[in-house]
Design an enzyme around this catalytic site. Structure first.
Site, PDB file in Angstrom:
ATOM      1  N   ASN A  75      44.609  47.459  -5.308  1.00 19.15           N
ATOM      2  CA  ASN A  75      43.553  47.915  -6.209  1.00 19.15           C
ATOM      3  C   ASN A  75      42.496  46.811  -6.338  1.00 19.15           C
ATOM      4  OD1 ASN A  75      42.030  48.530  -8.473  1.00 19.15           O
ATOM      5  ND2 ASN A  75      43.785  49.089  -9.758  1.00 19.15           N
ATOM      6  N   CYS A  83      36.845  49.230 -13.421  1.00 22.73           N
ATOM      7  CA  CYS A  83      37.024  49.964 -12.157  1.00 22.73           C
ATOM      8  C   CYS A  83      36.000  51.088 -11.981  1.00 22.73           C
ATOM      9  CB  CYS A  83      38.434  50.524 -12.074  1.00 22.73           C
ATOM     10  SG  CYS A  83      39.683  49.244 -12.233  1.00 22.73           S
ATOM     11  N   HIS A  98      38.997  56.275  -7.411  1.00 24.79           N
ATOM     12  CA  HIS A  98      39.433  54.883  -7.582  1.00 24.79           C
ATOM     13  C   HIS A  98      40.859  54.725  -7.048  1.00 24.79           C
ATOM     14  CE1 HIS A  98      40.322  51.023  -9.102  1.00 24.79           C
ATOM     15  NE2 HIS A  98      41.110  51.447 -10.081  1.00 24.79           N
TER      16      HIS A  98
HETATM   17  N1  ACO Z   1      59.230  44.702  -8.853  1.00 25.70           N
HETATM   18  C1  ACO Z   1      60.447  44.979  -9.364  1.00 25.70           C
HETATM   19  N2  ACO Z   1      60.641  45.454 -10.594  1.00 25.70           N
HETATM   20  C2  ACO Z   1      59.553  45.671 -11.351  1.00 25.70           C
HETATM   21  C3  ACO Z   1      58.256  45.408 -10.895  1.00 25.70           C
HETATM   22  C4  ACO Z   1      58.115  44.902  -9.582  1.00 25.70           C
HETATM   23  N3  ACO Z   1      56.909  44.615  -9.021  1.00 25.70           N
HETATM   24  N4  ACO Z   1      57.374  45.726 -11.867  1.00 25.70           N
HETATM   25  C5  ACO Z   1      58.089  46.171 -12.907  1.00 25.70           C
HETATM   26  N5  ACO Z   1      59.403  46.127 -12.597  1.00 25.70           N
HETATM   27  C6  ACO Z   1      60.530  46.491 -13.441  1.00 25.70           C
HETATM   28  C7  ACO Z   1      60.282  46.156 -14.884  1.00 25.70           C
HETATM   29  O1  ACO Z   1      60.615  44.821 -15.158  1.00 25.70           O
HETATM   30  C8  ACO Z   1      61.193  47.122 -15.583  1.00 25.70           C
HETATM   31  O2  ACO Z   1      62.506  46.631 -15.520  1.00 25.70           O
HETATM   32  P1  ACO Z   1      63.479  46.783 -16.801  1.00 25.70           P
HETATM   33  O3  ACO Z   1      63.621  48.249 -17.014  1.00 25.70           O
HETATM   34  O4  ACO Z   1      64.706  46.090 -16.345  1.00 25.70           O
HETATM   35  O5  ACO Z   1      62.763  46.098 -17.930  1.00 25.70           O
HETATM   36  C9  ACO Z   1      61.114  48.364 -14.694  1.00 25.70           C
HETATM   37  O6  ACO Z   1      60.664  47.909 -13.388  1.00 25.70           O
HETATM   38  C10 ACO Z   1      60.138  49.385 -15.204  1.00 25.70           C
HETATM   39  O7  ACO Z   1      58.931  48.702 -15.553  1.00 25.70           O
HETATM   40  P2  ACO Z   1      57.640  49.451 -15.966  1.00 25.70           P
HETATM   41  O8  ACO Z   1      56.503  48.497 -16.183  1.00 25.70           O
HETATM   42  O9  ACO Z   1      57.982  50.406 -17.069  1.00 25.70           O
HETATM   43  O10 ACO Z   1      57.367  50.178 -14.595  1.00 25.70           O
HETATM   44  P3  ACO Z   1      56.824  51.620 -14.354  1.00 25.70           P
HETATM   45  O11 ACO Z   1      57.936  52.492 -13.966  1.00 25.70           O
HETATM   46  O12 ACO Z   1      55.879  52.020 -15.449  1.00 25.70           O
HETATM   47  O13 ACO Z   1      55.959  51.360 -13.056  1.00 25.70           O
HETATM   48  C11 ACO Z   1      53.665  51.003 -12.457  1.00 25.70           C
HETATM   49  C12 ACO Z   1      54.914  50.385 -13.051  1.00 25.70           C
HETATM   50  C13 ACO Z   1      53.943  51.363 -11.005  1.00 25.70           C
HETATM   51  C14 ACO Z   1      52.499  50.027 -12.509  1.00 25.70           C
HETATM   52  C15 ACO Z   1      53.362  52.276 -13.289  1.00 25.70           C
HETATM   53  O14 ACO Z   1      53.220  51.957 -14.634  1.00 25.70           O
HETATM   54  C16 ACO Z   1      52.158  52.958 -12.839  1.00 25.70           C
HETATM   55  O15 ACO Z   1      52.182  53.658 -11.846  1.00 25.70           O
HETATM   56  N6  ACO Z   1      51.044  52.760 -13.590  1.00 25.70           N
HETATM   57  C17 ACO Z   1      49.793  53.342 -13.239  1.00 25.70           C
HETATM   58  C18 ACO Z   1      48.725  52.435 -13.605  1.00 25.70           C
HETATM   59  C19 ACO Z   1      48.290  51.539 -12.520  1.00 25.70           C
HETATM   60  O16 ACO Z   1      48.608  51.656 -11.369  1.00 25.70           O
HETATM   61  N7  ACO Z   1      47.461  50.619 -12.935  1.00 25.70           N
HETATM   62  C20 ACO Z   1      46.886  49.725 -12.005  1.00 25.70           C
HETATM   63  C21 ACO Z   1      45.569  49.300 -12.326  1.00 25.70           C
HETATM   64  S1  ACO Z   1      44.727  50.018 -13.566  1.00 25.70           S
HETATM   65  C22 ACO Z   1      43.372  50.688 -12.986  1.00 25.70           C
HETATM   66  O17 ACO Z   1      42.938  50.381 -11.904  1.00 25.70           O
HETATM   67  C23 ACO Z   1      42.617  51.637 -13.768  1.00 25.70           C
END
Ligand code: ACO
Length: 319
Positions: free
Chosen positions: A275, A110, A245
């Protein structure tokens, strides 16, 4: 000798895929995705190739710059998801444009567009180029696991380009960094079919530790902005536009509140694009340029961050 940006262009696939569309085959919903990511829809390649999008973005950038392909001295493409492993995506673009200059790819995930700007800057500094085409092209839809709701909902496809000309004030500051770590955000390479290879080959789809990426992203933006301002001797208040980004709205808003900057000065495109890895920054820059929001003399900060973990940041003067 520095450079200035002579023109920009971008191209997205025609097909828009909404969060509701995804919920037809994944256990997810707009109510889950939008508040956590800021993404409502993304553009996904259906009938277009990445070559098609890249060439369209480049043609628009060349037209805006008033430069013809035969006047280019170099083409650099930032991609990790090109239509070709061999040759470089940049060579396919050069062929379709009818350019005959050197062409190669840069792979810095990225952060790739800013890494490519730094490579181009080296060509200008050594007097080896007058006009350089830098394009970022990503088809993330081919890298994600479409059964993994935690990752596939985040990404989209697209391409965006900038034509650089020798002799400008930019970059006023440039900073590239790598905190080496493969597993946090990783797409394994292709396994191949060598009869001698006894190593394991995990599926080559994207895997990510979301929360660690989140923390890294916020820190990368904040530390880069401070370092660029210090290097250039300007204050954060002097910056007219911040182009970060577009990974996730929550990363952007956390960084904005930590830096104490006006959210109206922060470019946002991800609600309808998702993204697009290294194509996010030039796409946002192109939207700003075409909307007339960029005025001559303004200061623009770019910060790309992602797998690597790579961070590429620069401070530009819009001329
Ligand atoms: N829809 C519904 N439920 C979901 C989804 C979805 N799309 N994705 C995950 N879940 C569920 C999981 O299964 C999990 O359920 P469980 O507790 O029953 O097991 C729960 O939600 C939590 O999952 P996590 O993966 O821990 O979700 P988190 O709260 O961390 O949110 C997210 C995920 C939004 C991606 C978060 O980690 C985040 O904001 N990360 C930032 C990084 C990012 O955006 N990276 C993208 C690209 S990287 C880059 O460009 C550099």
């Amino acid at each position: 000798m520095g450079f200035r940006i002579l023109g920009t262009g971008s191209a997205l696939p025609a097909r828009s895929v909404t969060n509701d569309d995804l919920s037809e085959f994944l256990d997810t919903s707009d109510e889950w995705i939008f508040p956590r990511t800021g993404i409502r829809s993304r553009r996904i390649c259906a009938d277009e190739t990445l070559d098609d999008l890249s060439v369209e973005a480049c043609r628009l950038a060349l037209e805006a710059a008033g430069v013809t392909p035969d006047q280019l001295d170099l083409i650099i493409c930032s991609t990790t998801s090109g239509d070709h492993l061999i040759p470089a995506e940049a060579c396919a673009i050069a062929e379709r444009l009818g350019a005959s200059c050197p062409a190669f790819d840069v792979s810095a995930a990225c952060a790739g567009f800013v890494f490519a700007l730094d490579v181009a800057d080296g060509y200008f500094a050594r007097g080896r180029a007058e006009r350089v085409l830098v394009v970022a092209a990503e088809k993330m839809s081919r890298l994600v696991d479409w059964e993994d709701r935690a990752t596939c909902v985040l990404f989209g496809d697209g391409a965006a380009a900038a034509v650089l000309g020798a002799g400008g004030e930019s970059p006023l500051a440039m900073r590239l960094e790598t905190e080496p770590s493969v597993d946090i955000l990783h797409v394994p390479g292709i396994g191949g079919s060598s009869p001698y290879d006894r190593t394991e080959h995990p599926a080559n789809v994207l895997a990510m530790e979301g929360r660690r990426v989140f923390k890294f992203g916020v820190n990368a933006i904040c530390s880069s902005v401070s370092a660029l301002c210090e290097e250039a001797g300007v204050s954060v208040e002097d910056i007219d536009h911040f182009v970060f980004h577009q990974a996730n709205e929550r990363i952007l808003s956390s960084a904005v509140s930590r830096l104490g900057i006006d959210p109206a000065r922060v470019a946002r495109v991800l609600e309808e694009t998702g993204n697009i890895s290294s194509a996010c920054i030039p796409l946002a820059l192109d939207r700003l340029a075409r909307s007339g929001e960029l005025a001559s003399g303004q200061l623009v900060v770019l910060v790309g961050f992602g797998a690597g973990l790579d961070t590429g940041a620069c401070l530009l003067r819009w001329e």
